[in-house]
Design a protein around this motif. Sequence first.
Motif, short mmCIF file in Angstrom:
data_model
loop_
_atom_site.label_atom_id
_atom_site.label_comp_id
_atom_site.label_asym_id
_atom_site.label_seq_id
_atom_site.Cartn_x
_atom_site.Cartn_y
_atom_site.Cartn_z
N GLY A 8 0.82 -1.22 0.00
CA GLY A 8 0.00 0.00 0.00
C GLY A 8 0.85 1.26 0.00
O GLY A 8 1.91 1.30 0.62
N VAL B 242 0.44 5.20 0.96
CA VAL B 242 -0.40 6.20 1.61
C VAL B 242 0.41 7.48 1.73
O VAL B 242 1.52 7.47 2.26
N ILE C 169 -3.73 -2.60 4.39
CA ILE C 169 -4.01 -1.26 3.86
C ILE C 169 -5.28 -0.68 4.48
O ILE C 169 -5.27 0.41 5.05
N GLU C 170 -6.37 -1.45 4.41
CA GLU C 170 -7.66 -0.92 4.89
C GLU C 170 -7.63 -0.63 6.37
O GLU C 170 -8.09 0.42 6.82
N ASP D 296 -4.98 -0.09 8.34
CA ASP D 296 -4.08 1.03 8.63
C ASP D 296 -4.76 2.36 8.33
O ASP D 296 -4.72 3.30 9.13
N VAL D 297 -5.38 2.44 7.15
CA VAL D 297 -6.00 3.70 6.72
C VAL D 297 -7.15 4.06 7.65
O VAL D 297 -7.30 5.22 8.07
N GLU E 152 -3.98 10.50 1.87
CA GLU E 152 -4.48 9.98 0.59
C GLU E 152 -4.00 8.55 0.43
O GLU E 152 -2.79 8.30 0.35
N ASN E 153 -4.94 7.63 0.36
CA ASN E 153 -4.59 6.23 0.09
C ASN E 153 -4.56 6.03 -1.42
O ASN E 153 -5.60 5.94 -2.06
N ARG E 154 -3.38 5.98 -2.00
CA ARG E 154 -3.26 5.87 -3.46
C ARG E 154 -2.76 4.48 -3.87
O ARG E 154 -2.20 4.30 -4.94
N SER E 155 -3.03 3.50 -3.00
CA SER E 155 -2.52 2.14 -3.24
C SER E 155 -2.94 1.57 -4.60
O SER E 155 -2.16 0.89 -5.26
#
Lengths: 126, 370
Positions: free
Chosen positions: B62, B64, B126-127, B129-130, B144-147
Amino acid sequence: MNIPDDLKYSETHEWVRLEGAQARVGITDHAQAELTDVVYVELPKIGAKVQAKAPAAVVESVKAAGDIYSPVTGTVVAVNEALENNPALVNTDPHGEGWIFVVALDAPEEVAQLKSAAEYQALLGE
Amino acid sequence: MSSETASPAAPKKTPLFDAHLAAGGKMVDFGGWHMPVQYSGILEEHHAVRNTLGVFDISHMGEVFINGPEAGKWLNELLTNNVDRLGLGECQYSFLLNEEGGVIDDLLVYRLEKSEYLLVVNASMIEEDVAWMQKHLRTGVTLENRSDEFAGIAVQGPRAAQLFDRFFEGKISRPARNEIQRYQADCTPVLIARTGYTGEDGFELFFKADCADTIWKAILEKGADLGIKPCGLGARDTLRLEMCYPLNGSDLSPQHTPIEAGMSFFVDLEKPAFIGRSKLVQQREGGVQHRLVPFKMKGKTPPPRPHYRVFKNGEPIAETTSGTVSPTLGIGIGMAYVPAEFARINEEIEIEIRGRRFPATIEKKPLHKK
């Protein structure tokens, strides 16, 4: 995929070579290719009783351990000690130097019930 | 032979999915992603990275981005390491902890600009953590999660610098260890970091997903005569375990702190406040009950695997968190959280494998020394 005509095959990807009243057992070319990189073979003990379709040995790759099922019933009379120092023989020569154990057959008719090379090939869908 | 069963849920595909199939990749579900576990074979790929070069798809990881005037301050309240120590273009390893000091995730923090940071996090986290970061977000910080936009490729091995020079044709100089820099390729901007998870020299490239095929192919082509091999997760695991780099979900978990994991170096307890700090302070002062230690099997044994029982003086004391056969050393290796009293180098332990116990010794990190 190498599937020799003179061997019999189990659905769980072991091969059997009938040698008089005994059967030599190993894993198929397909099985070794799926496993890749055999790093350890746990051999059965000489004198151990094995049952058809029951676990008799373990082959381990880097990633996973897999049971080897004896295709036949009987008593283990020989094991491939060369695999202790060179387990990769299972990969490089699965039907030859990579054999795993030899069983003195309790019921030789079991061998005839195993798959022929053509039937095993069909099982693999090739 | 027993057969493996596939997970019923449909895993995600990275932009290199077709390239993996074309290269003979054996695909598995890893943390919700279709990933190659190997191509030619784990041993061959492992040795390629140790001796020449290997290339890994890390697009599942991921990306971020954290921005804003308060970004650094906020990250310092969220993570264990101190981002104030990062100069522009530098990176550090860090931990995201829960309130009890347990590890949610381990990650790399790259300082791209004065107040812009890139966090590279584990694919399966990812999810989570975000969501955790969103929950603790405050004014002056944007996340911004740009994974999904990003692909990632890691090039690892002693010939990585040679490949770098060929690939960039002298247009940029190599970033130093743990540094990152930017490059404008034909189809995408690229972030290039001198980081990795193998213990070898190497680079990790992050860029727009739709350029993944082009860059993957160019790397393989330019590295062909250097002995480059595409490498899967199998080799990634044996390489990292030889170096004793922990894997989240195995060696790291919410039940254990970074102190217990032997990762105090990446924890700055001088920082006044960060989530989980009080537990870590308590452990620094009062000690820990368990410690993550690496071990080596003695002689020829079956390979240890995760969740095997560890014995000392005939009593079960722990369970392995990781285990494999070390392709470099040719013997079984692993890690386990053992009671602190036994967490000593050269301590003799036993690992139970299929009902039999095999001797092992606790070792110093890393297990593979150059």
